[in-house]
Scaffold this active site. Structure first.
Site: not given
Ligand code: NAD
Length: 483
Positions: A189, A263, A395
């Site tokens: 996906k 990840e 982040e």
């Protein structure tokens, strides 16, 4: 041309947008495109212009189930396909990516917003390289992973793979190539904002006659991803995306027999020592934080500079930042393109405001006129950043750099490791022994020395701690797809 690089004027050099884009794309299941069961589609747009590009199918649980069934049915035959034959398919995919490289690069730039220079020179060639590399592995797996009977190691089975929007085609290649090389089948996906190159890859899979069901491509948002993760007949989930979603996937997979690799995000340090070649290091910083508008999981978003050269580094960085060309991603001169979505731009702007509110000094590339439509963020860096500041910890996933200083190598290491992430790091020094000593002490999956953002299919990539677990690329990446 007169004056400094910042004032140079260039004639526009736009790449042609002549690529075929259908008005509507179905789901790629069992070797064919079909409409979603719900009949629902959503718009995908060009983030540099906000113009709609196509309508994309939204998969629900029934579609995911069909895709998983197709992958399960194809698995038996694919596993039995001689390794040397599997290799030929991967090789053909790589060749077709090369042959259709311009089209893929343009499509990626139009759907993602990243400069054509990057899609043309990095994303697409690297995607092809991943298929070439893994084509070579197909019939050699038993050398790297010996089995007691000398046969080829067994594959895991049906793999659900979910990828983000920052490197859409490249992430698809990172996921599909090793899975197929090892004899698995796939339900992939892409992210909801960037489905077009994955769907073009599906067309390539048809062209190379990949047996139906070996790769199925399901489009849709987070809900479609959740359906893949929850499906009872999937053997492995490979997820690349945010730490937040990664955590929720880890929770839902816990206690099942599904294998998992994650990840996730990063807040990577880029360390410049006083003995580094400073001009070279500045180029490394540019690549580390402003390539792909900083929307890179391993971006060097924390710059740690040895105090004695901090003034020089900051002055040179400011000068270099002002030479960056921001604008039309399809222009071959462009260095910094559009942010991928309104939501991501809002997120970046929230962090910039937080940095200013917490007292750091905001240095932005204010010399450029931004296009009237689209999602744009000026490249910038913050000085006067403290390790406790939000912009030093979280982040941002945008062209925003937090600059901090250090006095000793020990302090550099302590600051570098002062993060919940552990994806990458950069070390800039002219002394090999120092690079080795520092690299040894930094907790990160990938460490670059006197360079940054270099990728190769043979080099494993992945993180520690909140950056996830498992590796992609090389021998370690294959291990994740073998039983
Ligand atoms: P995201 O987590 O929002 O989405 C990633 C993918 O997961 C998308 O396809 C999305 O539709 C899907 N998804 C969303 N919610 C889901 C759920 N509950 N269950 C299953 N799937 C779901 O991330 P993003 O915003 O697309 O990408 C940015 C993030 O990805 C950043 O944090 C970045 O660091 C990370 N990233 C990591 C790597 C790496 O290799 N470590 C590489 C690229 C990006």
């Amino acid at each position: 041309m007169t004056g400094s690089a910042a004032n140079w004027q260039y004639a526009p050099a736009p790449e042609s947008t002549k690529v075929e884009i259908k008005t509507q794309y179905g789901l790629f299941i069992d070797g064919a495109f079909r409409d979603p069961m719900s009949g629902r589609f959503f718009d995908t747009i060009n983030p540099a212009t906000e113009a709609p590009l196509a309508r994309i199918a939204e998969a629900d649980g029934r579609d995911v189930d069909s895709a998983v069934q197709a992958a399960r049915k194809a698995l038996k035959r694919w596993r039995r396909t001689p390794a040397i034959e599997r290799a030929k398919y991967l090789y053909r995919i790589a060749r077709r990516i090369q042959e259709r490289a311009r089209e893929l690069a343009v499509l990626e730039t139009m759907n993602n917003g990243k400069p054509i220079r990057e899609t043309r020179d990095e994303d697409v060639p690297l995607a092809a390289a991943h298929f070439f590399h893994h084509a070579g592995w197909c019939d050699k797996l038993h050398f790297a992973f010996p089995t007691s009977d000398g046969k080829h190691p067994a594959s895991v089975g049906v793999c659900g793979q979910i990828i983000p929007w920052n490197f859409p085609l490249l992430m698809a290649a990172w996921k599909i190539a090793p899975a197929l090389a090892c004899g698995n089948t796939v339900v992939l996906k892409p992210a909801e904002t960037t489905s077009l190159t994955a769907l073009r890859l599906a067309e390539i899979l048809q062209e190379v006659d990949l047996p139906p069901g070996v790769v199925n491509i399901i489009t849709g948002g987070g809900e479609s991803g959740r359906e893949i993760v929850a499906h009872h007949d999937i053997d492995k989930i490979a997820f690349t995306g945010s730490t937040e979603v990664g955590r929720s996937i880890a929770t839902s997979v816990a206690g099942t027999k599904k294998r998992l690799t994650l990840e996730l995000g990063g807040k990577s340090p880029n360390i410049i020592f006083a003995d580094a070649a400073i001009d070279q290091a500045i180029e490394g910083v540019v690549s580390a934080i402003w390539a792909n508008q900083g929307q890179v999981c391993c971006a060097g978003s924390r710059l740690l500079v040895e105090e004695s050269v901090a003034d020089e580094v900051i002055a040179k960085l400011r000068h270099r930042m002002k030479s960056l060309r921001v604008g039309d991603p399809l222009d071959k001169n462009t260095d910094v393109g559009a942010i991928n979505s309104r939501a991501q731009l809002d997120r970046i702007e929230h962090y910039i405001k937080a940095g200013i509110a917490e007292g750091a000094a905001h240095n932005a590339h204010n010399d450029v006129a931004l296009p009237p439509k689209g999602f744009w963020c000026r490249p910038c860096f913050f000085t006067g950043v403290q390790p406790a500041h939000t912009i030093a910890r979280e982040e941002i996933f945008g062209p925003v750099l937090a600059v901090m200083t250090f006095r000793t190598p020990d302090e550099a290491v302590a600051r570098a490791n002062n993060t919940m992430y552990g994806l990458s790091a950069g070390i800039w020094t002219s002394r090999g022994s120092k690079a080795y000593e520092i690299a040894r002490q930094i907790k990160a999956g990938v460490i670059w020395c006197n360079t940054f953002n270099q990728f190769d299919p043979a080099a494993p990539f992945g993180g520690y701690r909140e950056s996830g677990f498992g590796r992609e690329g090389g021998r370690s990446g294959l291990a994740a797809y073998l039983a």
